[in-house]
Design a protein around this motif. Structure first.
Motif, PDB file in Angstrom:
ATOM      1  N   UNK B  33       0.847  -1.208   0.000  1.00  0.00           N
ATOM      2  CA  UNK B  33       0.000   0.000   0.000  1.00  0.00           C
ATOM      3  C   UNK B  33       0.876   1.249   0.000  1.00  0.00           C
ATOM      4  N   UNK B  34       1.931   1.206   0.793  1.00  0.00           N
ATOM      5  CA  UNK B  34       2.845   2.356   0.885  1.00  0.00           C
ATOM      6  C   UNK B  34       3.471   2.657  -0.481  1.00  0.00           C
ATOM      7  N   UNK B  35       3.906   1.602  -1.159  1.00  0.00           N
ATOM      8  CA  UNK B  35       4.537   1.779  -2.467  1.00  0.00           C
ATOM      9  C   UNK B  35       3.544   2.392  -3.462  1.00  0.00           C
ATOM     10  N   UNK B  36       2.308   1.855  -3.431  1.00  0.00           N
ATOM     11  CA  UNK B  36       1.292   2.361  -4.361  1.00  0.00           C
ATOM     12  C   UNK B  36       0.969   3.827  -4.067  1.00  0.00           C
ATOM     13  N   UNK B  37       0.912   4.175  -2.780  1.00  0.00           N
ATOM     14  CA  UNK B  37       0.623   5.584  -2.414  1.00  0.00           C
ATOM     15  C   UNK B  37       1.741   6.490  -2.936  1.00  0.00           C
ATOM     16  N   UNK B  38       2.993   6.108  -2.645  1.00  0.00           N
ATOM     17  CA  UNK B  38       4.137   6.936  -3.052  1.00  0.00           C
ATOM     18  C   UNK B  38       4.203   7.074  -4.571  1.00  0.00           C
ATOM     19  N   UNK B  39       3.926   5.973  -5.270  1.00  0.00           N
ATOM     20  CA  UNK B  39       3.977   5.990  -6.738  1.00  0.00           C
ATOM     21  C   UNK B  39       2.879   6.898  -7.297  1.00  0.00           C
ATOM     22  N   UNK B  40       1.674   6.771  -6.696  1.00  0.00           N
ATOM     23  CA  UNK B  40       0.546   7.556  -7.218  1.00  0.00           C
ATOM     24  C   UNK B  40       0.703   9.042  -6.921  1.00  0.00           C
ATOM     25  N   UNK B  41       1.572   9.371  -5.948  1.00  0.00           N
ATOM     26  CA  UNK B  41       1.808  10.792  -5.623  1.00  0.00           C
ATOM     27  C   UNK B  41       3.055  11.328  -6.320  1.00  0.00           C
TER      28      UNK B  41
END
Lengths: 259, 293
Positions: B33-41
């Motif tokens: 989830x953390x990776x997806x959040x950082x990538x999407x931002x």
């Protein structure tokens, strides 16, 4: 006049026919030599495809072995680690939290889970490898095994453990002579259920395996894409037969009240 | 006087068990989830150019995204509604015949089918050149295959719903049959009968509410499974609208790198929806973690 009981039997048999028909259809398609439109049945049958599978040991045979290897490894690891972990969680003061957390990875779409984890698999050199796919499957099968096996642990099992210790038994003896025999039935069910989770898996396998780890489910998809429906039926039959055999021995292997 | 200091773990065995659980069940989810959040931002990844909300705005303002979400819920709810109604009907009407002989065995057969095989089967049977179209043609019901209704890759997701329903009806039928005897429902039904309730009233006011109430967690979790299904909509669905899991992977695997952050936005929204459903499920009906069994 048809009696009410007979009418019910008729509907039950019709339902049976509906459920058996797909298996028969798949087998027939896998044996079909030519089954062209608009024929409702194949014009000729052949055993060549099945014969080649076991004599020439072709790609599909390798996929069968690969799928078996992955599923057996995942089922063994998930069942053993799940049994151990479920005990620690069951007696932990925060067991409610742990149990709730165990549902998240299990119910999340495996393909989405794989998508967000893919980066870490690349970093760990696990993407595109057999080990990577096994680890990926384990991430779903393990929480399931914890949920299933947590039902075994109770105040009663805790008292038995204390009794064994009082009588001088060590931890290994407690597991070997008491817990494993007591939980035998549930462990077998857990093994087959986690085996099937891995055996049926497609989305996560294709992402984590980068299409290189060609399990049977990936073969089915590949054959459908190539419009090679005869081979797709053969691969599908291989996927369906082991669970049907398990079903013959015990229905519990296929259906277990999970929640 | 000995002062007891609360420790994280009682002993080594407990520590190993909990750490194993954290490593295999909790940490990957959090990291993912953390990776997806950082990538999407825009904070990491191949297209990273510093913090930005543009990918989120872009994804959320895209009509395809909302259509996909609606379509996903439509498929899941339609599947569950059809499956539950059919399974209730079958389990109540065929209660006895389904407990012995061939019917008792065959009801389990669809559980032996992986989703990808079910998708393949529906494609083979229900497409316009499939088995049913051929049968209709041979029987003279239709004169040409184009007259056969479009059931696969159709705009209403009929093929997708049919495939899911094929797997869900037997599952819920078996589940309801088990619940029926486990929950002593025949006893309650008899009490209602003694009080003057007709068979229909017993079914409507006693049996069905009891079964549905008890089955609520399973129903909810099964809905989540259908929401996240991938193989079936991949084979039997259309390019638009697509179910969320298919849309995520399509955006992730496009040649254009710019759609990758959008793929993570879709994935995160899906994960968020699952978390919300689970949160309410845990809140509305406490799962039993009691050791007194």
């Amino acid at each position: 006049m048809i009696s009410r009981g007979n009418l019910k039997l008729f509907w039950a048999r019709l339902l049976s026919a509906i459920f058996i028909f797909p298996v028969a259809y798949l087998l027939l398609l896998s044996f079909a030599e030519i089954w062209l439109f608009p024929n409702t049945l194949p014009t000729s049958l052949t055993i060549d495809r099945w014969h080649a599978l076991f004599t020439e040991r072709n790609n599909l045979f390798s996929s069968l072995l690969l799928s078996l290897t992955v599923a057996i490894t995942v089922a063994t690891l998930a069942t053993l680690s799940g049994f151990y972990t479920s005990k620690q969680i069951a007696y932990h003061r925060s067991r409610k939290l742990w149990m709730r957390l165990s549902y998240f990875p299990f119910v999340l779409a495996p393909v989405i889970y794989a998508a967000v984890l893919y980066y870490y698999f690349i970093e760990l050199n696990l993407a595109g490898s057999l080990l990577g796919v096994i680890v990926g499957h384990l991430l779903i099968a393990f929480p399931y095994s914890v949920i299933l096996l947590s039902g075994f642990w109770s105040n009663h099992t805790q008292k038995i453990e204390q009794l064994v210790q009082t009588l001088g038994g060590n931890r290994w003896q407690t597991y070997k002579d008491v817990f494993f025999p007591m939980a035998q039935g549930l462990l077998v069910v857990c093994f087959f259920q986690t085996f099937l989770i891995s055996w049926f898996e497609y989305g996560l396998t294709t992402i984590i395996g980068v299409g290189k780890v060609q399990t049977l489910t990936l073969k089915v998809f590949q054959y459908i894409n190539e419009a090679n429906f005869y081979n797709a039926a053969l691969a599908s039959s291989l996927l369906v037969l082991p669970p049907v055999i398990l079903l013959y021995f015990n229905k519990k292997y296929l259906f277990q009240k999970r929640w | 006087m000995k002062i007891s200091v609360p420790t994280l773990f009682k002993n080594k065995a407990e520590a190993i068990g909990i750490i194993l659980f954290l490593l295999l069940a909790v940490l990957p989810l959090v990291l993912g989830i953390l990776y997806a959040i950082l990538y999407s931002l825009g904070l990491i990844g191949l297209t990273s150019a510093g913090f930005t909300l543009s990918y989120w705005i872009q994804a959320i303002s895209d009509q395809e995204f909302w259509l996909s979400m609606l379509y996903t819920f439509y498929i899941a709810l339609a599947t569950i509604a059809i499956s539950i109604t059919s399974a209730l009907g079958i389990s109540l009407y065929l209660n006895k015949p389904l407990k012995k002989g061939l019917p008792a065995f065959s009801i389990y057969i669809p559980l032996a089918f992986p989703a990808i095989v079910v998708a393949f089967l529906v494609f083979q049977l229900a497409s316009q050149s499939g088995f049913f179209a051929r049968l209709f043609l041979q029987l003279g019901i239709i004169s040409q295959t184009s007259a056969f209704p479009e059931l696969v890759n159709d705009p209403f997701g009929i093929g997708i719903i049919a495939a899911h329903t094929f797997m869900a009806i037997p599952f819920f039928t078996i589940y309801f049959l088990n619940l029926y005897s486990q929950e002593n429902i025949p006893e309650f039904s008899r009490v209602a009968q003694t009080l003057g309730a007709s068979r229909w009233i017993q079914i409507r006011r006693v049996i069905i509410p009891m079964l549905l109430k008890r089955a609520f967690p399973t129903l909810t979790l099964y809905t989540i499974f259908v929401l996240g299904s991938y193989e079936i909509p991949l084979i039997l669905g259309r390019q638009t609208p697509q179910m969320m899991s298919v849309l995520t992977i399509r955006k992730l695997r496009r040649f254009s790198l710019s759609t990758i952050p959008e793929a993570y936005v879709t994935a995160l929204v899906f994960i968020f929806l699952v978390l919300v459903i689970l949160f309410f499920l845990f809140k509305s009906r406490s799962f039993s973690y009691d050791l007194e069994r």
